[in-house]
Design a protein around this motif. Structure first.
Motif, mmCIF file in Angstrom:
data_model
loop_
_atom_site.group_PDB
_atom_site.id
_atom_site.type_symbol
_atom_site.label_atom_id
_atom_site.label_comp_id
_atom_site.label_asym_id
_atom_site.label_seq_id
_atom_site.Cartn_x
_atom_site.Cartn_y
_atom_site.Cartn_z
ATOM 1 N N ILE A 108 0.820 -1.210 0.000
ATOM 2 C CA ILE A 108 0.000 0.000 0.000
ATOM 3 C C ILE A 108 0.855 1.261 0.000
ATOM 4 C CG2 ILE A 108 -1.723 1.314 1.297
ATOM 5 C CD1 ILE A 108 -2.743 -1.374 2.402
ATOM 6 N N LEU A 109 1.896 1.280 0.832
ATOM 7 C CA LEU A 109 2.714 2.481 0.989
ATOM 8 C C LEU A 109 3.972 2.475 0.136
ATOM 9 C CD1 LEU A 109 2.608 2.827 4.905
ATOM 10 C CD2 LEU A 109 1.042 3.815 3.222
ATOM 11 N N GLY A 110 4.489 1.300 -0.166
ATOM 12 C CA GLY A 110 5.804 1.200 -0.781
ATOM 13 C C GLY A 110 6.828 0.782 0.259
ATOM 14 N N ARG A 111 7.906 0.179 -0.175
ATOM 15 C CA ARG A 111 8.857 -0.451 0.749
ATOM 16 C C ARG A 111 9.449 0.518 1.762
ATOM 17 N NH1 ARG A 111 14.457 -2.641 -1.570
ATOM 18 N NH2 ARG A 111 14.670 -0.366 -1.714
ATOM 19 N N ASN A 112 9.992 1.633 1.324
ATOM 20 C CA ASN A 112 10.682 2.526 2.252
ATOM 21 C C ASN A 112 9.729 3.208 3.235
ATOM 22 O OD1 ASN A 112 13.354 2.094 1.341
ATOM 23 N ND2 ASN A 112 12.994 3.418 -0.416
ATOM 24 N N TYR A 113 8.537 3.562 2.787
ATOM 25 C CA TYR A 113 7.572 4.156 3.703
ATOM 26 C C TYR A 113 7.097 3.123 4.720
ATOM 27 C CZ TYR A 113 7.409 8.182 0.572
ATOM 28 O OH TYR A 113 7.749 9.283 -0.177
ATOM 29 N N ALA A 114 6.898 1.892 4.265
ATOM 30 C CA ALA A 114 6.505 0.833 5.195
ATOM 31 C C ALA A 114 7.613 0.559 6.203
ATOM 32 C CB ALA A 114 6.170 -0.445 4.420
ATOM 33 N N LEU A 115 8.851 0.529 5.725
ATOM 34 C CA LEU A 115 9.983 0.292 6.627
ATOM 35 C C LEU A 115 10.166 1.443 7.615
ATOM 36 C CD1 LEU A 115 12.645 -1.278 4.238
ATOM 37 C CD2 LEU A 115 11.458 -2.413 6.129
ATOM 38 N N SER A 116 9.776 2.653 7.211
ATOM 39 C CA SER A 116 9.900 3.779 8.133
ATOM 40 C C SER A 116 8.998 3.578 9.349
ATOM 41 C CB SER A 116 9.567 5.098 7.434
ATOM 42 O OG SER A 116 8.192 5.188 7.117
ATOM 43 N N LEU A 117 7.801 3.040 9.143
ATOM 44 C CA LEU A 117 6.904 2.752 10.258
ATOM 45 C C LEU A 117 7.462 1.630 11.124
ATOM 46 C CD1 LEU A 117 3.391 2.969 8.564
ATOM 47 C CD2 LEU A 117 4.574 4.709 9.899
ATOM 48 N N VAL A 118 8.042 0.627 10.492
ATOM 49 C CA VAL A 118 8.678 -0.458 11.249
ATOM 50 C C VAL A 118 9.823 0.096 12.088
ATOM 51 C CG1 VAL A 118 9.970 -2.628 11.085
ATOM 52 C CG2 VAL A 118 8.018 -2.219 9.573
ATOM 53 N N GLY A 119 10.603 1.007 11.494
ATOM 54 C CA GLY A 119 11.718 1.600 12.222
ATOM 55 C C GLY A 119 11.263 2.407 13.418
ATOM 56 N N VAL A 120 10.177 3.190 13.245
ATOM 57 C CA VAL A 120 9.624 3.957 14.365
ATOM 58 C C VAL A 120 9.196 3.015 15.482
ATOM 59 C CG1 VAL A 120 7.712 5.423 15.097
ATOM 60 C CG2 VAL A 120 8.904 5.912 12.952
ATOM 61 N N PHE A 121 8.511 1.944 15.103
ATOM 62 C CA PHE A 121 7.999 1.011 16.107
ATOM 63 C C PHE A 121 9.131 0.286 16.832
ATOM 64 C CE2 PHE A 121 6.634 -3.320 17.225
ATOM 65 C CZ PHE A 121 5.686 -3.009 18.186
ATOM 66 N N VAL A 122 10.046 -0.295 16.091
ATOM 67 C CA VAL A 122 11.126 -1.085 16.701
ATOM 68 C C VAL A 122 12.066 -0.198 17.507
ATOM 69 C CG1 VAL A 122 13.133 -2.547 16.207
ATOM 70 C CG2 VAL A 122 10.996 -2.887 14.945
ATOM 71 N N GLY A 123 12.372 0.997 16.991
ATOM 72 C CA GLY A 123 13.335 1.863 17.659
ATOM 73 C C GLY A 123 12.913 2.272 19.051
ATOM 74 N N SER A 124 11.646 2.679 19.198
ATOM 75 C CA SER A 124 11.200 3.161 20.501
ATOM 76 C C SER A 124 10.461 2.100 21.310
ATOM 77 C CB SER A 124 10.299 4.398 20.318
ATOM 78 O OG SER A 124 9.242 4.130 19.421
ATOM 79 N N SER A 125 10.638 0.845 20.931
ATOM 80 C CA SER A 125 10.053 -0.239 21.730
ATOM 81 C C SER A 125 11.114 -1.292 22.026
ATOM 82 C CB SER A 125 8.840 -0.847 21.012
ATOM 83 O OG SER A 125 9.195 -1.350 19.738
ATOM 84 N N PHE A 126 11.379 -2.161 21.070
ATOM 85 C CA PHE A 126 12.289 -3.280 21.318
ATOM 86 C C PHE A 126 13.743 -2.835 21.472
ATOM 87 C CE2 PHE A 126 8.605 -5.263 19.333
ATOM 88 C CZ PHE A 126 8.343 -6.275 20.242
ATOM 89 N N LEU A 127 14.186 -1.880 20.652
ATOM 90 C CA LEU A 127 15.547 -1.374 20.813
ATOM 91 C C LEU A 127 15.695 -0.655 22.145
ATOM 92 C CD1 LEU A 127 18.380 -0.931 19.757
ATOM 93 C CD2 LEU A 127 17.554 1.071 18.497
ATOM 94 N N LEU A 128 14.667 0.087 22.531
ATOM 95 C CA LEU A 128 14.673 0.768 23.826
ATOM 96 C C LEU A 128 14.809 -0.230 24.962
ATOM 97 C CD1 LEU A 128 14.275 3.302 25.575
ATOM 98 C CD2 LEU A 128 11.811 2.977 25.331
ATOM 99 N N VAL A 129 14.107 -1.346 24.864
ATOM 100 C CA VAL A 129 14.193 -2.391 25.885
ATOM 101 C C VAL A 129 15.627 -2.894 26.029
ATOM 102 C CG1 VAL A 129 13.570 -4.787 26.366
ATOM 103 C CG2 VAL A 129 11.804 -3.144 25.759
ATOM 104 N N LEU A 130 16.317 -3.063 24.911
ATOM 105 C CA LEU A 130 17.685 -3.576 24.958
ATOM 106 C C LEU A 130 18.657 -2.568 25.555
ATOM 107 C CD1 LEU A 130 17.860 -5.324 21.455
ATOM 108 C CD2 LEU A 130 17.506 -6.400 23.689
ATOM 109 N N LEU A 131 18.320 -1.277 25.493
ATOM 110 C CA LEU A 131 19.234 -0.243 25.970
ATOM 111 C C LEU A 131 19.040 0.107 27.440
ATOM 112 C CD1 LEU A 131 19.182 2.224 22.934
ATOM 113 C CD2 LEU A 131 20.967 0.590 23.543
#
Length: 403
Positions: free
Chosen positions: A264-287
């Motif tokens: 629907i959005l295209g690869r890079n736009y879709a990945l940007s949402l994944v990056g927002v989600f993972v960065g401030s959730s799972f990556l935050l947990v690891l830090l």
């Protein structure tokens, strides 16, 4: 909305907003500067402080609508994502108390929208605005902004040819630096505030003290030494709690929307949402260096608030794609969606309703009313300092006591 003082940092922020001073590291200068003006409105003191978060939260939802509209050109998906994010547990819970998270969401979404606009138009004014609002975001809650901005890397990759050509010009660098500096100017408040009424360390009178405060080095001796087991515990909890934001009824649509977002959005736009989600959730947990225990889990809950923006968008995309595949009357689709939204609303309201919560207020009043005249009261920890400090200093309850 709570009608009396609560725990978390509510008491501290109420004191800083009403009396002046510095919030705990990193200082949150943009938030405190705004709220110190906002609480001058002729409103009940506690309500005025809480309404600061309400205002930022409502603005954030309007910006989210525009973000989704820019990504999808679909007004229904944009409206649905806005409503869903507003109903999510963490966003809703932080929107009704005096906290920095609603402003953190607003500033991130504005910067994200600027960058999305740049990728679609390649106009430098959007690039400069992205840098400016990124600076403002760093002036509020820089750790959450940096982690969430992992998603921005994919947007930059989407428009890499345009900005690689444009940043070769010295003027582009000069304007970009000026915009970033302007966005970071609120940090000057930390140095300019002399003899603050409320502060963790008193005045910040040197460059070293300023950096220690902004980079939270004053907490360096409170690290709890998390183990691999603690990290795994947080990761498991994070997985479950993320998809509880819109209750379990929303999980199929969230997962379907995540999968379909690449088409629907295209690869890079879709990945940007994944990056927002993972960065401030799972990556935050690891830090983080928290032990996996209930007290610290409660402190951690609001941190991934920006990540849940992606969940609301995925739900909206999943729903729109799902109903488009079935040839049924529009009225039945609307009724089904209203039933789902009602279920989410009722379930999450029971979790966030604080209108009858007064235990912190009652505790603080009992402590203060037990003190003799001109007593000196020593307090330990945020649970005591925030509520009791607010009642004593802002509400002027037994103001002759020295805390």
């Amino acid at each position: 909305m709570p009608l009396s003082i609560t725990l978390e940092d509510a008491g501290l922020f109420q004191m800083v907003c009403h009396l002046g001073g510095l919030s705990h590291p990193p200082g949150y200068p943009l938030f405190t500067t705004f709220c110190q003006s906002f609480v001058l409105l002729p409103l009940q003191k506690l309500i005025a402080g809480n309404l600061v978060s309400v205002l930022f939260a409502l603005c954030a939802l309007l910006v989210l609508y525009q973000v989704v509209l820019s990504l999808t050109q679909d007004t229904s998906a944009a409206l649905l994502a806005m409503i869903l994010y507003g109903l999510s547990v963490t966003f809703w819970s932080q929107a009704i108390i005096i906290e920095v998270y609603s402003l953190a969401v607003l500033l991130f979404l504005v910067s994200f929208l600027c960058l999305v606009s740049y990728t679609k138009t390649h106009r430098l004014r959007y690039f400069y605005l992205w840098i400016f609002f990124s600076g403002l975001s760093l002036s509020n809650h820089w750790p959450l902004f940096i982690l969430s901005s992992i998603g921005c890397l994919f947007l930059l990759y989407e428009s890499r040819r345009a900005w690689l050509a444009q940043i070769r010009r010295p003027l582009t660098w000069a304007i970009s630096l000026a915009m970033l500096t302007a966005g970071l100017l609120p940090y000057a408040v930390l140095i300019l505030t002399k003899q603050p009424e409320i502060s963790l360390v008193g005045s910040i009178d040197s460059g070293e003290a300023f950096l220690d405060y902004v980079f939270r080095r004053y907490y360096s001796d409170t690290q709890l030494g998390s183990t691999a087991s603690d990290k795994l515990g947080f990761l498991g909890w994070m997985s479950s709690y993320s998809f509880q934001q819109l209750t379990w009824v929303g999980l199929p649509f969230v997962l379907w929307g995540l999968l379909r977002s690449f088409s629907i959005l295209g690869r890079n736009y879709a990945l940007s949402l994944v990056g927002v989600f993972v960065g401030s959730s799972f990556l935050l947990v690891l830090l983080i260096d928290f032990k996996f225990e209930s007290r610290l889990l409660a402190s951690f809950k609001p941190y991934p608030i920006i990540a849940y923006m992606a969940i609301a968008i995925w739900f909206a995309l999943g729903w729109r794609d799902f109903v488009s595949r079935f040839d049924i009357a529009k009225i039945y689709k609307v009724l089904l969606l209203l039933a789902i939204l009602l279920m989410i609303s009722v379930t999450n309201f029971q979790k966030v309703d604080r209108s009858t919560m007064n235990i912190a207020d009652q505790y603080g009043r009992v402590v203060l009313n037990s003190m003799p005249k001109d007593a000196i009261l020593f307090l330990h920890g945020d649970v005591q300092v925030g509520p009791i400090g607010y009642l004593n200093r802002v509400e002027q309850l037994l103001s002759l006591i020295h805390i």
